[in-house]
Scaffold this active site. Structure first.
Site, PDB file in Angstrom:
ATOM      1  N   LYS A  16      53.062   4.299  58.974  1.00  0.00           N
ATOM      2  CA  LYS A  16      53.758   4.832  57.796  1.00  0.00           C
ATOM      3  C   LYS A  16      55.138   5.362  58.179  1.00  0.00           C
ATOM      4  O   LYS A  16      55.450   5.501  59.372  1.00  0.00           O
ATOM      5  CB  LYS A  16      52.883   5.926  57.171  1.00  0.00           C
ATOM      6  CG  LYS A  16      51.537   5.381  56.660  1.00  0.00           C
ATOM      7  CD  LYS A  16      50.629   6.489  56.150  1.00  0.00           C
ATOM      8  CE  LYS A  16      49.277   5.916  55.738  1.00  0.00           C
ATOM      9  NZ  LYS A  16      48.357   6.964  55.233  1.00  0.00           N
ATOM     10  N   TYR A  56      48.060   1.071  46.871  1.00  0.00           N
ATOM     11  CA  TYR A  56      47.285   2.290  46.621  1.00  0.00           C
ATOM     12  C   TYR A  56      46.694   2.336  45.209  1.00  0.00           C
ATOM     13  O   TYR A  56      46.443   3.424  44.674  1.00  0.00           O
ATOM     14  CB  TYR A  56      48.156   3.524  46.883  1.00  0.00           C
ATOM     15  CG  TYR A  56      48.263   3.883  48.359  1.00  0.00           C
ATOM     16  CD1 TYR A  56      47.118   4.109  49.123  1.00  0.00           C
ATOM     17  CD2 TYR A  56      49.498   4.021  48.988  1.00  0.00           C
ATOM     18  CE1 TYR A  56      47.202   4.444  50.471  1.00  0.00           C
ATOM     19  CE2 TYR A  56      49.587   4.347  50.342  1.00  0.00           C
ATOM     20  CZ  TYR A  56      48.438   4.565  51.073  1.00  0.00           C
ATOM     21  OH  TYR A  56      48.519   4.901  52.408  1.00  0.00           O
ATOM     22  N   PHE A  64      47.495  13.401  43.987  1.00  0.00           N
ATOM     23  CA  PHE A  64      48.438  13.127  45.083  1.00  0.00           C
ATOM     24  C   PHE A  64      49.098  11.750  44.974  1.00  0.00           C
ATOM     25  O   PHE A  64      49.912  11.383  45.819  1.00  0.00           O
ATOM     26  CB  PHE A  64      47.727  13.271  46.432  1.00  0.00           C
ATOM     27  CG  PHE A  64      46.510  12.367  46.608  1.00  0.00           C
ATOM     28  CD1 PHE A  64      46.647  11.063  47.049  1.00  0.00           C
ATOM     29  CD2 PHE A  64      45.232  12.840  46.323  1.00  0.00           C
ATOM     30  CE1 PHE A  64      45.536  10.235  47.198  1.00  0.00           C
ATOM     31  CE2 PHE A  64      44.110  12.020  46.464  1.00  0.00           C
ATOM     32  CZ  PHE A  64      44.263  10.705  46.902  1.00  0.00           C
ATOM     33  N   ARG A  92      39.637   1.728  62.487  1.00  0.00           N
ATOM     34  CA  ARG A  92      39.436   3.046  61.867  1.00  0.00           C
ATOM     35  C   ARG A  92      39.031   4.083  62.929  1.00  0.00           C
ATOM     36  O   ARG A  92      39.420   5.247  62.842  1.00  0.00           O
ATOM     37  CB  ARG A  92      38.379   2.986  60.755  1.00  0.00           C
ATOM     38  CG  ARG A  92      38.762   2.096  59.563  1.00  0.00           C
ATOM     39  CD  ARG A  92      39.657   2.757  58.542  1.00  0.00           C
ATOM     40  NE  ARG A  92      39.011   3.757  57.727  1.00  0.00           N
ATOM     41  CZ  ARG A  92      39.545   4.281  56.621  1.00  0.00           C
ATOM     42  NH1 ARG A  92      40.751   3.875  56.200  1.00  0.00           N
ATOM     43  NH2 ARG A  92      38.929   5.198  55.938  1.00  0.00           N
ATOM     44  N   THR A  98      40.932  10.888  57.816  1.00  0.00           N
ATOM     45  CA  THR A  98      42.065  11.002  56.892  1.00  0.00           C
ATOM     46  C   THR A  98      42.896  12.261  57.164  1.00  0.00           C
ATOM     47  O   THR A  98      44.130  12.210  57.172  1.00  0.00           O
ATOM     48  CB  THR A  98      41.552  11.016  55.428  1.00  0.00           C
ATOM     49  OG1 THR A  98      40.784   9.838  55.215  1.00  0.00           O
ATOM     50  CG2 THR A  98      42.698  11.069  54.443  1.00  0.00           C
ATOM     51  N   ARG A 109      45.477   9.934  64.688  1.00  0.00           N
ATOM     52  CA  ARG A 109      45.796  11.067  63.799  1.00  0.00           C
ATOM     53  C   ARG A 109      45.482  12.401  64.465  1.00  0.00           C
ATOM     54  O   ARG A 109      46.206  13.385  64.284  1.00  0.00           O
ATOM     55  CB  ARG A 109      45.039  10.921  62.482  1.00  0.00           C
ATOM     56  CG  ARG A 109      45.607   9.802  61.596  1.00  0.00           C
ATOM     57  CD  ARG A 109      44.699   9.564  60.403  1.00  0.00           C
ATOM     58  NE  ARG A 109      45.212   8.570  59.474  1.00  0.00           N
ATOM     59  CZ  ARG A 109      44.475   7.988  58.541  1.00  0.00           C
ATOM     60  NH1 ARG A 109      43.185   8.294  58.424  1.00  0.00           N
ATOM     61  NH2 ARG A 109      45.009   7.103  57.715  1.00  0.00           N
ATOM     62  N   ASN A 119      49.914  11.265  57.505  1.00  0.00           N
ATOM     63  CA  ASN A 119      48.895  10.970  58.520  1.00  0.00           C
ATOM     64  C   ASN A 119      49.180   9.714  59.356  1.00  0.00           C
ATOM     65  O   ASN A 119      48.279   9.107  59.926  1.00  0.00           O
ATOM     66  CB  ASN A 119      47.480  11.010  57.921  1.00  0.00           C
ATOM     67  CG  ASN A 119      47.224   9.904  56.906  1.00  0.00           C
ATOM     68  OD1 ASN A 119      48.033   8.990  56.780  1.00  0.00           O
ATOM     69  ND2 ASN A 119      46.110   9.977  56.224  1.00  0.00           N
ATOM     70  N   HIS A 122      47.918   3.723  58.527  1.00  0.00           N
ATOM     71  CA  HIS A 122      46.896   3.235  57.594  1.00  0.00           C
ATOM     72  C   HIS A 122      46.080   2.136  58.251  1.00  0.00           C
ATOM     73  O   HIS A 122      46.621   1.313  58.983  1.00  0.00           O
ATOM     74  CB  HIS A 122      47.555   2.668  56.330  1.00  0.00           C
ATOM     75  CG  HIS A 122      46.619   1.826  55.513  1.00  0.00           C
ATOM     76  ND1 HIS A 122      45.717   2.367  54.628  1.00  0.00           N
ATOM     77  CD2 HIS A 122      46.408   0.481  55.481  1.00  0.00           C
ATOM     78  CE1 HIS A 122      44.998   1.389  54.084  1.00  0.00           C
ATOM     79  NE2 HIS A 122      45.404   0.237  54.583  1.00  0.00           N
ATOM     80  N   GLU A 133      44.657  -6.532  51.346  1.00  0.00           N
ATOM     81  CA  GLU A 133      45.896  -5.915  51.824  1.00  0.00           C
ATOM     82  C   GLU A 133      46.732  -6.898  52.659  1.00  0.00           C
ATOM     83  O   GLU A 133      47.960  -6.913  52.554  1.00  0.00           O
ATOM     84  CB  GLU A 133      45.553  -4.644  52.621  1.00  0.00           C
ATOM     85  CG  GLU A 133      44.986  -3.561  51.704  1.00  0.00           C
ATOM     86  CD  GLU A 133      44.365  -2.377  52.438  1.00  0.00           C
ATOM     87  OE1 GLU A 133      44.391  -2.347  53.692  1.00  0.00           O
ATOM     88  OE2 GLU A 133      43.849  -1.469  51.748  1.00  0.00           O
TER      89      GLU A 133
HETATM   90  P1  ABT Z   1      45.047   5.450  54.169  1.00  0.00           P
HETATM   91  O1  ABT Z   1      44.935   4.746  55.461  1.00  0.00           O
HETATM   92  O2  ABT Z   1      46.459   5.882  53.865  1.00  0.00           O
HETATM   93  O3  ABT Z   1      44.430   4.680  53.036  1.00  0.00           O
HETATM   94  O4  ABT Z   1      44.234   6.786  54.391  1.00  0.00           O
HETATM   95  P2  ABT Z   1      42.654   6.959  54.401  1.00  0.00           P
HETATM   96  O5  ABT Z   1      41.962   5.686  54.052  1.00  0.00           O
HETATM   97  O6  ABT Z   1      42.244   7.621  55.683  1.00  0.00           O
HETATM   98  O7  ABT Z   1      42.456   8.010  53.257  1.00  0.00           O
HETATM   99  P3  ABT Z   1      42.619   7.793  51.706  1.00  0.00           P
HETATM  100  B1  ABT Z   1      41.520   8.642  50.942  1.00  0.00           B
HETATM  101  O8  ABT Z   1      42.608   6.354  51.362  1.00  0.00           O
HETATM  102  O9  ABT Z   1      44.016   8.438  51.421  1.00  0.00           O
HETATM  103  C1  ABT Z   1      45.135   7.684  51.019  1.00  0.00           C
HETATM  104  C2  ABT Z   1      46.382   8.496  51.215  1.00  0.00           C
HETATM  105  O10 ABT Z   1      46.372   9.602  50.348  1.00  0.00           O
HETATM  106  C3  ABT Z   1      46.626  10.787  51.070  1.00  0.00           C
HETATM  107  N1  ABT Z   1      45.792  11.831  50.515  1.00  0.00           N
HETATM  108  C4  ABT Z   1      44.461  11.616  50.362  1.00  0.00           C
HETATM  109  C5  ABT Z   1      46.383  13.031  50.176  1.00  0.00           C
HETATM  110  O11 ABT Z   1      47.597  13.205  50.313  1.00  0.00           O
HETATM  111  N2  ABT Z   1      45.580  14.017  49.658  1.00  0.00           N
HETATM  112  C6  ABT Z   1      44.239  13.846  49.505  1.00  0.00           C
HETATM  113  O12 ABT Z   1      43.551  14.765  49.039  1.00  0.00           O
HETATM  114  C7  ABT Z   1      43.645  12.589  49.865  1.00  0.00           C
HETATM  115  C8  ABT Z   1      42.157  12.343  49.695  1.00  0.00           C
HETATM  116  C9  ABT Z   1      46.312  10.496  52.505  1.00  0.00           C
HETATM  117  C10 ABT Z   1      46.556   9.032  52.632  1.00  0.00           C
HETATM  118  N3  ABT Z   1      47.905   8.743  53.102  1.00  0.00           N
HETATM  119  N4  ABT Z   1      48.838   9.300  53.452  1.00  0.00           N
HETATM  120  N5  ABT Z   1      49.911   9.411  53.795  1.00  0.00           N
HETATM  121 MG    MG Z   2      42.432   4.387  52.414  1.00  0.00          MG
END
Ligand code: ABT
Ligand code: MG
Length: 155
Positions: A16, A56, A64, A92, A98, A109, A119, A122, A133
């Site tokens: 990212k 997304y 968010f 993963r 996350t 991470r 974070n 992805h 994707e």
């Molecule tokens: P991605 O790899 O970005 O999809 O992250 P991951 O699959 O580990 O987690 P998910 B749940 O898909 O989160 C997507 C992005 O949204 C952000 N996020 C998520 C928040 O900011 N607040 C939240 O409460 C949650 C659940 C984190 C992930 N990306 N960033 N940047």
């Molecule tokens: Mg995700």
């Protein structure tokens, strides 16, 4: 034949904008390579809002969501396709959880992040998401064919 079956699975991984700005591309590619995974496609790309929305889509409507789109389109993203045995779950595991603060040390991470909204990286969460994707981010001719190199030291 056995080798083809072992390496056929693919996943989409993207560093990212925060990870790119923090110069973590080399570190991250190194970890994936050392694990034995194979890089079959990569590019540095500034994602459009439309691409980010499609990527997304599952988070549309969540609190968010808009901030997430702003963040992911805020700078270059290093998009990659990796191949290997059970590569979706292996990637993963290398990436971690996350929330970087809950993510164990020795994960990407866990080692480099502090904030859930920054974070670093992805990784597709299933084989199906991976296919979706990869199709979204890459043209067919941007990915090298399976079996071009022989991984006899790994499989
Ligand atoms: P991605 O790899 O970005 O999809 O992250 P991951 O699959 O580990 O987690 P998910 B749940 O898909 O989160 C997507 C992005 O949204 C952000 N996020 C998520 C928040 O900011 N607040 C939240 O409460 C949650 C659940 C984190 C992930 N990306 N960033 N940047
Ligand atoms: Mg995700």
């Amino acid at each position: 034949k056995e080798q083809e079956e072992n390496t056929a699975e693919r996943t989409f991984v993207a560093i990212k904008p925060d990870g790119v700005q923090r110069k973590l591309i080399g570190e991250i590619i190194g970890r994936f390579e050392k694990k034995g995974l194979k890089l079959v496609g990569c590019k540095l790309i500034q994602p459009s809002r439309k691409l980010a929305e499609k990527h997304y889509a599952e988070h549309k409507g969540k609190p968010f969501y808009e901030g997430l789109l702003d963040f992911i389109t805020s700078g270059p993203v290093f998009a990659m396709v990796w191949e290997g045995k059970e590569v979706v779950s292996t990637a993963r595991s290398l990436i971690g959880l996350t929330d970087p603060l809950k993510s164990p040390m020795n994960t990407i991470r866990g080692d480099f992040g502090i904030c859930v909204g920054r974070n670093i990286i992805h990784g597709s969460d299933s084989v199906e998401s991976g296919k979706r994707e990869i199709n979204l981010w890459f043209a067919k001719n941007e990915i090298v064919k399976s079996g071009v190199t022989i991984e006899k030291w790994i499989y």
